[in-house]
Design a protein around this motif. Structure first.
Motif, PDB file in Angstrom:
ATOM      1  N   ARG A 123      87.800  32.294 132.873  1.00 14.41           N
ATOM      2  CA  ARG A 123      87.656  31.545 133.984  1.00 14.41           C
ATOM      3  C   ARG A 123      89.101  30.883 134.136  1.00 14.41           C
ATOM      4  N   PHE A 190      76.524  38.386 130.026  1.00 15.26           N
ATOM      5  CA  PHE A 190      77.195  37.261 129.912  1.00 15.26           C
ATOM      6  C   PHE A 190      78.454  37.459 130.678  1.00 15.26           C
ATOM      7  N   PRO A 193      78.746  37.678 135.594  1.00 17.35           N
ATOM      8  CA  PRO A 193      78.873  36.689 136.376  1.00 17.35           C
ATOM      9  C   PRO A 193      80.282  36.298 136.386  1.00 17.35           C
ATOM     10  N   MET A 194      80.812  35.951 135.079  1.00 16.69           N
ATOM     11  CA  MET A 194      82.243  35.624 135.377  1.00 16.69           C
ATOM     12  C   MET A 194      83.341  36.445 135.949  1.00 16.69           C
ATOM     13  N   ARG A 197      82.982  36.351 139.804  1.00 14.75           N
ATOM     14  CA  ARG A 197      83.571  35.151 140.384  1.00 14.75           C
ATOM     15  C   ARG A 197      85.215  35.289 140.118  1.00 14.75           C
ATOM     16  N   LEU A 210      81.412  26.244 134.335  1.00 15.61           N
ATOM     17  CA  LEU A 210      81.015  27.319 134.792  1.00 15.61           C
ATOM     18  C   LEU A 210      80.327  28.330 133.704  1.00 15.61           C
ATOM     19  N   ARG A 213      76.998  26.781 132.459  1.00 16.02           N
ATOM     20  CA  ARG A 213      76.078  27.180 133.235  1.00 16.02           C
ATOM     21  C   ARG A 213      75.684  28.792 133.224  1.00 16.02           C
ATOM     22  N   ILE A 214      76.550  29.722 132.962  1.00 12.94           N
ATOM     23  CA  ILE A 214      76.130  31.081 133.034  1.00 12.94           C
ATOM     24  C   ILE A 214      75.343  31.058 131.510  1.00 12.94           C
TER      25      ILE A 214
END
Length: 238
Positions: A123, A190, A193-194, A197, A210, A213-214
């Motif tokens: 992130r 896992f 999603p990151m 994004r 984030l 949350r994931i």
């Protein structure tokens, strides 16, 4: 006679070293000393990395950067660069490592805790690429240079994937994740999603929570919660 000897000695010293302390032989691409056992200079490495960044910030494309140009900007000889990097690809990957946020230090013993650190690192790198014009431009250019992109994938991305998978496996071994599922598939769940994004949706928000949350959503599952009807729990039709 003594004056002549002094002059000859001074001339010999001048041929070996210029006023800036650099080997003249290095400036012509020759290594005046054997590579084996010669200590690296942290100052020289720093100057070389900074020189590449300086040239890139000035608008020089990756394809236009030569070892000669980098050496001249850094104030070192070409041999100084080649003693540390085998070529431009290896050098550019180290430059990218230098300007990207550093990879986190994981415990190597925790499962989900280490996984969270690695996701959070993704992130922060995504945020850095959005806020840094230099990083954005370098990544865009890298993808059009197959050798450079392959070097980055092999030496940077692959170890990160290995670290992620190892954290997932530790979580399985610790009973934090199911042991009847494929670990690589869980790793992708896992990571996915990151990755979406940070890479595929550059306009998507990257909030501080984030990673949590994931992990939380995947642990809870995506099926609807049981509904209570007439005092009996039921599930929504699938």
């Amino acid at each position: 006679m003594q004056a002549a000897q002094d002059h000859a000695q001074h001339q010999a010293q001048g041929q070996a070293e210029d006023p800036h302390g650099r080997d003249r032989a290095e400036d012509h691409g020759r290594d005046p000393e054997p590579r084996r056992g010669r200590p690296r200079s942290a100052a020289a490495e720093r100057a070389i990395l900074d020189a590449v960044v300086e040239l890139l910030e000035a608008g020089e494309p990756l394809a236009g950067l030569s070892i000669e140009r980098i050496a001249r900007t850094a104030g070192v000889g070409k041999a100084t660069i080649y003693r540390r990097w085998s070529g431009k690809e290896e050098l550019f990957v180290d430059v990218l490592r230098d300007i990207e946020p550093a990879d986190p230090t994981v415990s190597g013993t925790e499962g989900l805790a280490d996984l969270r650190l690695l996701l959070e690192s993704m992130r922060t790198r995504g945020l850095a690429q959005r806020s840094s014009v230099l990083l954005h431009n370098v990544f865009a250019q890298m993808k059009s240079h197959p050798k450079l992109w392959t070097e980055y994938q092999c030496t940077v991305i692959a170890p990160r994937r290995v670290a992620m998978l190892a954290a997932v496996q530790r979580a399985v071994d610790a009973g934090e994740l199911r042991d009847d599922l494929d670990a690589e598939l869980m790793d992708d769940l896992f990571l996915g999603p990151m990755l979406v994004r940070t890479v595929h949706r550059p306009d998507a928000p990257l909030p501080e929570d984030l990673a949590d949350r994931i992990i939380g959503i995947l642990l809870q599952g995506l099926a609807p919660k049981p509904q209570v009807t007439a005092g009996k729990p039921t599930t929504a039709p699938v």
